[in-house]
Write an enzyme that holds these catalytic residues in place. Structure first.
Site, mmCIF file in Angstrom:
data_model
loop_
_atom_site.group_PDB
_atom_site.id
_atom_site.type_symbol
_atom_site.label_atom_id
_atom_site.label_comp_id
_atom_site.label_asym_id
_atom_site.label_seq_id
_atom_site.Cartn_x
_atom_site.Cartn_y
_atom_site.Cartn_z
ATOM 1 N N SER A 1 0.869 -1.181 0.000
ATOM 2 C CA SER A 1 0.000 0.000 0.000
ATOM 3 C C SER A 1 0.896 1.219 0.000
ATOM 4 O O SER A 1 2.087 1.128 0.354
ATOM 5 C CB SER A 1 -0.870 -0.012 1.264
ATOM 6 O OG SER A 1 -1.502 1.234 1.459
ATOM 7 N N TYR B 1 -3.163 -1.815 10.349
ATOM 8 C CA TYR B 1 -3.098 -1.942 8.888
ATOM 9 C C TYR B 1 -1.804 -1.370 8.322
ATOM 10 O O TYR B 1 -1.096 -2.048 7.563
ATOM 11 C CB TYR B 1 -4.309 -1.255 8.245
ATOM 12 C CG TYR B 1 -4.291 -1.326 6.740
ATOM 13 C CD1 TYR B 1 -4.600 -2.503 6.083
ATOM 14 C CD2 TYR B 1 -3.941 -0.218 5.972
ATOM 15 C CE1 TYR B 1 -4.563 -2.584 4.697
ATOM 16 C CE2 TYR B 1 -3.902 -0.278 4.592
ATOM 17 C CZ TYR B 1 -4.223 -1.470 3.953
ATOM 18 O OH TYR B 1 -4.181 -1.544 2.580
HETATM 19 N N1 LIG Z 1 -8.650 -0.225 -1.759
HETATM 20 C C1 LIG Z 1 -7.588 0.521 -1.473
HETATM 21 O O1 LIG Z 1 -7.674 1.757 -1.364
HETATM 22 C C2 LIG Z 1 -6.245 -0.107 -1.282
HETATM 23 C C3 LIG Z 1 -5.141 0.739 -1.123
HETATM 24 C C4 LIG Z 1 -3.886 0.187 -0.943
HETATM 25 C C5 LIG Z 1 -3.722 -1.179 -0.902
HETATM 26 N N2 LIG Z 1 -4.815 -1.982 -1.069
HETATM 27 C C6 LIG Z 1 -4.575 -3.433 -0.977
HETATM 28 O O2 LIG Z 1 -5.121 -4.096 -2.094
HETATM 29 C C7 LIG Z 1 -5.577 -5.390 -1.719
HETATM 30 C C8 LIG Z 1 -7.016 -5.605 -2.153
HETATM 31 O O3 LIG Z 1 -7.814 -4.543 -1.666
HETATM 32 P P1 LIG Z 1 -9.309 -4.298 -2.173
HETATM 33 O O4 LIG Z 1 -9.533 -2.835 -2.130
HETATM 34 O O5 LIG Z 1 -9.572 -5.040 -3.433
HETATM 35 O O6 LIG Z 1 -10.123 -4.966 -0.956
HETATM 36 P P2 LIG Z 1 -11.520 -5.762 -0.936
HETATM 37 O O7 LIG Z 1 -11.986 -5.720 0.485
HETATM 38 O O8 LIG Z 1 -12.419 -5.254 -2.002
HETATM 39 O O9 LIG Z 1 -11.071 -7.248 -1.308
HETATM 40 C C9 LIG Z 1 -10.337 -8.039 -0.415
HETATM 41 C C10 LIG Z 1 -10.736 -9.474 -0.614
HETATM 42 O O10 LIG Z 1 -9.944 -10.285 0.290
HETATM 43 C C11 LIG Z 1 -10.793 -11.318 0.809
HETATM 44 N N3 LIG Z 1 -10.252 -11.841 2.067
HETATM 45 C C12 LIG Z 1 -10.208 -11.233 3.274
HETATM 46 N N4 LIG Z 1 -9.691 -12.056 4.192
HETATM 47 C C13 LIG Z 1 -9.374 -13.222 3.545
HETATM 48 C C14 LIG Z 1 -8.811 -14.452 3.948
HETATM 49 N N5 LIG Z 1 -8.448 -14.656 5.225
HETATM 50 N N6 LIG Z 1 -8.633 -15.418 3.026
HETATM 51 C C15 LIG Z 1 -8.999 -15.225 1.732
HETATM 52 N N7 LIG Z 1 -9.546 -14.075 1.293
HETATM 53 C C16 LIG Z 1 -9.737 -13.084 2.196
HETATM 54 C C17 LIG Z 1 -12.146 -10.616 0.990
HETATM 55 O O11 LIG Z 1 -13.197 -11.570 1.100
HETATM 56 C C18 LIG Z 1 -12.214 -9.750 -0.264
HETATM 57 O O12 LIG Z 1 -12.856 -10.430 -1.327
HETATM 58 C C19 LIG Z 1 -5.349 -5.485 -0.202
HETATM 59 O O13 LIG Z 1 -4.135 -6.133 0.043
HETATM 60 C C20 LIG Z 1 -5.253 -4.033 0.219
HETATM 61 O O14 LIG Z 1 -4.485 -3.858 1.393
HETATM 62 C C21 LIG Z 1 -6.052 -1.498 -1.255
#
Ligand SMILES: NC(=O)c1ccc[n+]([C@@H]2O[C@H](COP(=O)([O-])OP(=O)(O)OC[C@H]3O[C@@H](n4cnc5c(N)ncnc54)[C@H](O)[C@@H]3O)[C@@H](O)[C@H]2O)c1
Length: 252
Positions: free
Chosen positions: A140, A153
């Site tokens: 991130s 986080y």
């Molecule tokens: N959305 C943002 O602004 C953002 C910013 C920086 C980094 N990220 C990173 O990107 C990645 C995805 O984020 P996103 O926005 O798509 O989130 P999201 O919440 O839309 O998707 C995350 C997915 O992970 C699954 N998940 C959670 N715990 C789990 C487990 N124990 N086993 C298997 N699956 C599991 C959830 O069911 C969900 O489908 C993450 O690593 C997040 O930290 C996101």
């Protein structure tokens, strides 16, 4: 097509960034196992198959070793070999260290960090035997800069960047590249609980120009494009890198 004949496991693929990475990988000729704790992955993988994608869903909790082992058995049967692993699943529970319970702290580290250890150690021996591979970990912008009331986080995302670099050093001689994509604010539901502490998602999105110099949130498809590049042979000299895809957020 940039990933023809390649195979991948994408974790957290039921929605958001993981879904878009799976979609783009499949469009580039890759066979994909979409892993997620949520059964919603069944429906999203079906949607991809209807467009001609070679993508199947496997329910897994990637924070638990028994579940990871089942996932790897499923993926080996379906894919034969695993060329690409995307460690994308994560949770985001806001709070300062005085607001977070021990359970939330532990769960954050299990899902966000330990899962990458479990998944990678399950996949690396096959990549070593097969002559190489690409592992992409989702960090991130918070791997570099902190934010208020997000202690578990942001610290987990800092750990992921260093884990990626450590793995890159350990496995580069065997042709395994390990990189970390570090997104800014991506427009998924992932940030909603944190945004609620600051007036809600709509309010935070109004401030997006302050957050991102490009003046808008990032689309998950823009993260997926970076993942395609890192997974492909175009990135053959890139390993141990943290690649910010953050609209300029960390440039300030
Ligand atoms: N959305 C943002 O602004 C953002 C910013 C920086 C980094 N990220 C990173 O990107 C990645 C995805 O984020 P996103 O926005 O798509 O989130 P999201 O919440 O839309 O998707 C995350 C997915 O992970 C699954 N998940 C959670 N715990 C789990 C487990 N124990 N086993 C298997 N699956 C599991 C959830 O069911 C969900 O489908 C993450 O690593 C997040 O930290 C996101």
């Amino acid at each position: 097509m940039r990933l023809t004949g390649k195979t991948a496991i994408v974790t957290g693929a039921a929605r958001g960034i993981g879904y878009h990475i799976s979609r783009r990988f499949a469009e580039e000729g890759c066979s994909v196992v979409m892993a997620d704790l949520s059964e919603a992955g069944e429906e999203t993988s079906k949607r991809l198959r209807e467009t001609g994608a070679d993508a199947v869903f496997c329910r897994a909790d990637v924070s638990r070793n028994d579940s990871v082992e089942e996932l790897i058995r499923f993926a080996s049967k379906k894919l034969g070999k695993v060329d690409i692993l995307v460690n994308n699943a994560a949770i985001n529970i806001p709070g300062s260290i005085l607001e977070l319970s021990e359970e939330v702290w532990d769960r954050t580290y299990e899902v966000n960090v330990k899962s990458m250890f479990l998944m990678s150690r399950a996949v690396v021996p096959g990549m070593q035997a097969g002559g190489g591979g690409s592992i992409i970990n989702l960090g991130s912008a918070n791997s570099y800069v902190a934010e208020p009331r997000l202690a578990a986080y942001v610290s987990s995302k800092g750990a992921i960047l260093m884990l990626s670099k450590a793995m890159a050093l350990d496995f580069s001689p065997q042709g395994i590249r390990v990189n970390c994509i570090c997104p800014g604010w991506v427009d998924t539901t992932f940030n909603d609980l944190h945004a609620d502490l600051f007036g809600g998602r709509e309010e935070v999105l109004k401030d997006i120009a302050q957050i991102h110099p490009i003046g808008r949130a990032i689309h998950p498809a823009e993260i997926a494009e970076t993942a395609v590049f890192l997974a492909s042979d175009e990135a053959s000299a890139i390993t141990g890198a943290g690649i910010v895809v953050d609209g300029g957020y960390t440039a300030k």
